[in-house]
Motif scaffolding. Sequence first.
Motif, PDB file in Angstrom:
ATOM      1  N   VAL A   1     -10.219   2.524 -10.487  1.00  0.00           N
ATOM      2  CA  VAL A   1     -11.034   2.927  -9.500  1.00  0.00           C
ATOM      3  C   VAL A   1     -10.678   3.955  -8.539  1.00  0.00           C
ATOM      4  CG1 VAL A   1     -11.935   1.934  -7.105  1.00  0.00           C
ATOM      5  CG2 VAL A   1     -11.787   0.323  -9.206  1.00  0.00           C
ATOM      6  N   PHE A   2      -9.364   4.146  -8.160  1.00  0.00           N
ATOM      7  CA  PHE A   2      -8.754   5.029  -7.494  1.00  0.00           C
ATOM      8  C   PHE A   2      -9.040   6.411  -8.294  1.00  0.00           C
ATOM      9  CE2 PHE A   2      -5.447   3.048  -4.795  1.00  0.00           C
ATOM     10  CZ  PHE A   2      -6.310   2.417  -3.931  1.00  0.00           C
TER      11      PHE A   2
ATOM     12  N   ILE B   1       1.446  -2.867  -5.393  1.00  0.00           N
ATOM     13  CA  ILE B   1       0.152  -3.179  -5.888  1.00  0.00           C
ATOM     14  C   ILE B   1       0.483  -4.088  -7.033  1.00  0.00           C
ATOM     15  CG2 ILE B   1      -2.037  -2.687  -6.838  1.00  0.00           C
ATOM     16  CD1 ILE B   1      -2.417  -0.719  -4.902  1.00  0.00           C
TER      17      ILE B   1
ATOM     18  N   ILE C   1       0.468   3.842  -9.082  1.00  0.00           N
ATOM     19  CA  ILE C   1       0.320   2.121  -9.386  1.00  0.00           C
ATOM     20  C   ILE C   1       0.737   2.036 -10.856  1.00  0.00           C
ATOM     21  CG2 ILE C   1      -1.398   0.478  -9.739  1.00  0.00           C
ATOM     22  CD1 ILE C   1      -2.843   1.932  -7.373  1.00  0.00           C
TER      23      ILE C   1
ATOM     24  N   GLY D   1      -3.229   6.616  -7.739  1.00  0.00           N
ATOM     25  CA  GLY D   1      -3.819   5.818  -8.834  1.00  0.00           C
ATOM     26  C   GLY D   1      -2.456   5.898 -10.032  1.00  0.00           C
TER      27      GLY D   1
ATOM     28  N   THR E   1      -6.682  -2.035 -12.952  1.00  0.00           N
ATOM     29  CA  THR E   1      -8.194  -1.814 -12.504  1.00  0.00           C
ATOM     30  C   THR E   1      -8.333  -1.080 -11.248  1.00  0.00           C
ATOM     31  OG1 THR E   1      -8.764  -3.961 -13.735  1.00  0.00           O
ATOM     32  CG2 THR E   1     -10.271  -3.203 -11.943  1.00  0.00           C
ATOM     33  N   LEU E   2      -7.411  -1.385 -10.296  1.00  0.00           N
ATOM     34  CA  LEU E   2      -7.628  -0.569  -9.181  1.00  0.00           C
ATOM     35  C   LEU E   2      -7.135   0.790  -9.249  1.00  0.00           C
ATOM     36  CD1 LEU E   2      -8.073  -0.859  -5.998  1.00  0.00           C
ATOM     37  CD2 LEU E   2      -5.842  -1.745  -5.664  1.00  0.00           C
ATOM     38  N   SER E   3      -5.985   1.062 -10.270  1.00  0.00           N
ATOM     39  CA  SER E   3      -5.790   2.484 -10.273  1.00  0.00           C
ATOM     40  C   SER E   3      -7.004   3.196 -11.080  1.00  0.00           C
ATOM     41  CB  SER E   3      -4.675   2.403 -11.378  1.00  0.00           C
ATOM     42  OG  SER E   3      -4.396   3.767 -12.027  1.00  0.00           O
TER      43      SER E   3
ATOM     44  N   SER F   1       0.759  -1.250  -0.049  1.00  0.00           N
ATOM     45  CA  SER F   1      -0.023  -0.023  -0.050  1.00  0.00           C
ATOM     46  C   SER F   1       0.929   1.307   0.051  1.00  0.00           C
ATOM     47  CB  SER F   1      -0.973  -0.127   1.297  1.00  0.00           C
ATOM     48  OG  SER F   1      -0.234   0.039   2.377  1.00  0.00           O
TER      49      SER F   1
ATOM     50  N   LYS G   1      -5.199  -6.388 -12.384  1.00  0.00           N
ATOM     51  CA  LYS G   1      -5.920  -6.061 -11.458  1.00  0.00           C
ATOM     52  C   LYS G   1      -5.113  -4.640 -10.774  1.00  0.00           C
ATOM     53  CE  LYS G   1      -7.141 -10.671  -9.427  1.00  0.00           C
ATOM     54  NZ  LYS G   1      -6.853 -11.473  -8.388  1.00  0.00           N
ATOM     55  N   ALA G   2      -3.773  -4.226 -11.081  1.00  0.00           N
ATOM     56  CA  ALA G   2      -3.222  -3.233 -10.545  1.00  0.00           C
ATOM     57  C   ALA G   2      -3.725  -1.993 -11.457  1.00  0.00           C
ATOM     58  CB  ALA G   2      -1.930  -3.342 -10.631  1.00  0.00           C
TER      59      ALA G   2
END
Length: 276
Positions: free
Chosen positions: A200-201, A185, A167, A164, A196-198, A123, A193-194
Motif C-alpha cells: 500500500v505504501f 510493523i 517494513i 515501504g 500488505t501495508l508495504s 511506526s 499484514k506487514a
Amino acid sequence: MIKFSHSVFALPFAFTSGVLASGGIPSGRQILWITVAMISARSAAMGLNRIADRKIDALNPRTKNREIPAGVVKLTEATVFTALFSALFVLSAYMLNPLCFKLSPLVLAVLFFYSYTKRFTWSSHLFLGIAISGAPLGAWIAIRGDVSISILPLVFAVVFWLAGFDILYALQDVNFDKTHGLYSIPQRFGIKKAITLSRVFHLFTFILLALTGVFFNMGIFYFIGIAVVAVLLIYEHLLVKPDDLSKLDMAFFNINGYISVTVFVFVLIENTLFKQ
C-alpha cells in the motif's frame, strides 16, 4: 561501519529535487555542497544509529558482527566519527544558504531521533521515511531558499517509498523484536499484514511520483520513467513472500537503488533534453 555506497538510496532524490528546483542542472557549487550535505548527514545519522543500537546489535545474530559490537570500531571512535560528520553537515548547510544553515540542527535532531523510535513505536518506519525525505526537501531549499508546495508530492513519495521497503527489511527481525521488546510493523501486525501495508505504501509512492509529474508539467518521457519505477516496485514485492524471505537482501539493496536512480535519470533527461 558506514557503507558510503548505500547513499544511493537518498542521494538521487536530492539530485532529482535539485533538477526540479533549478529547472535544469544546478550550479557546480550547489551540486558539490548538496552532495557533501547528503553524505555527511547520512554518515552522522548512521554513526549515531550504530552507537545507539550497539547493545541491541550485540544480541541479534544478524547484527552481532557489526563493527562496534564486534570490537572492530571503538565507541569513542564512532562518537568522534559522528561528531565530525555532524559538523561537516552544518558547514555544508552554511555554504548553501542561510535557511539551510538555520535548519541544520533540526535536521540532525530528526535524523538522530529515528534511531530511538523502534524502542517505543511500531511506526518507526515512517519516522525513517520522514528523515530520508529531507533529501528532496533539503535540496529544494538549498537551491530555492524557500519551501514550495510543488515539491511536497516528491517529499511524501520518498516517505512512503522508504517506509515501504524498511517494513520489508524489518521482516528479518520479527522474532528478535518480539523477544527483546522492540517495535516494528511486522512485529505488531504480523508478516502477511506487514507485506500488505508495504505494498500500500508503495502504491502511494507511485501515485505521488505521478502527481509530481503533474505539478511540474512533465512530459511523456517522465511518465515512462514512473512506469519503470512501478515495474521495479512490483518486482520487489514478487521477490518477498510471507513464507520465503531468502531474497530479501536483493530486494532491499538492489531494487531500491535502481528505483531512486531511475527517478533521477528520467527527471534529468526530461528537464534537459526534452525541456521546452
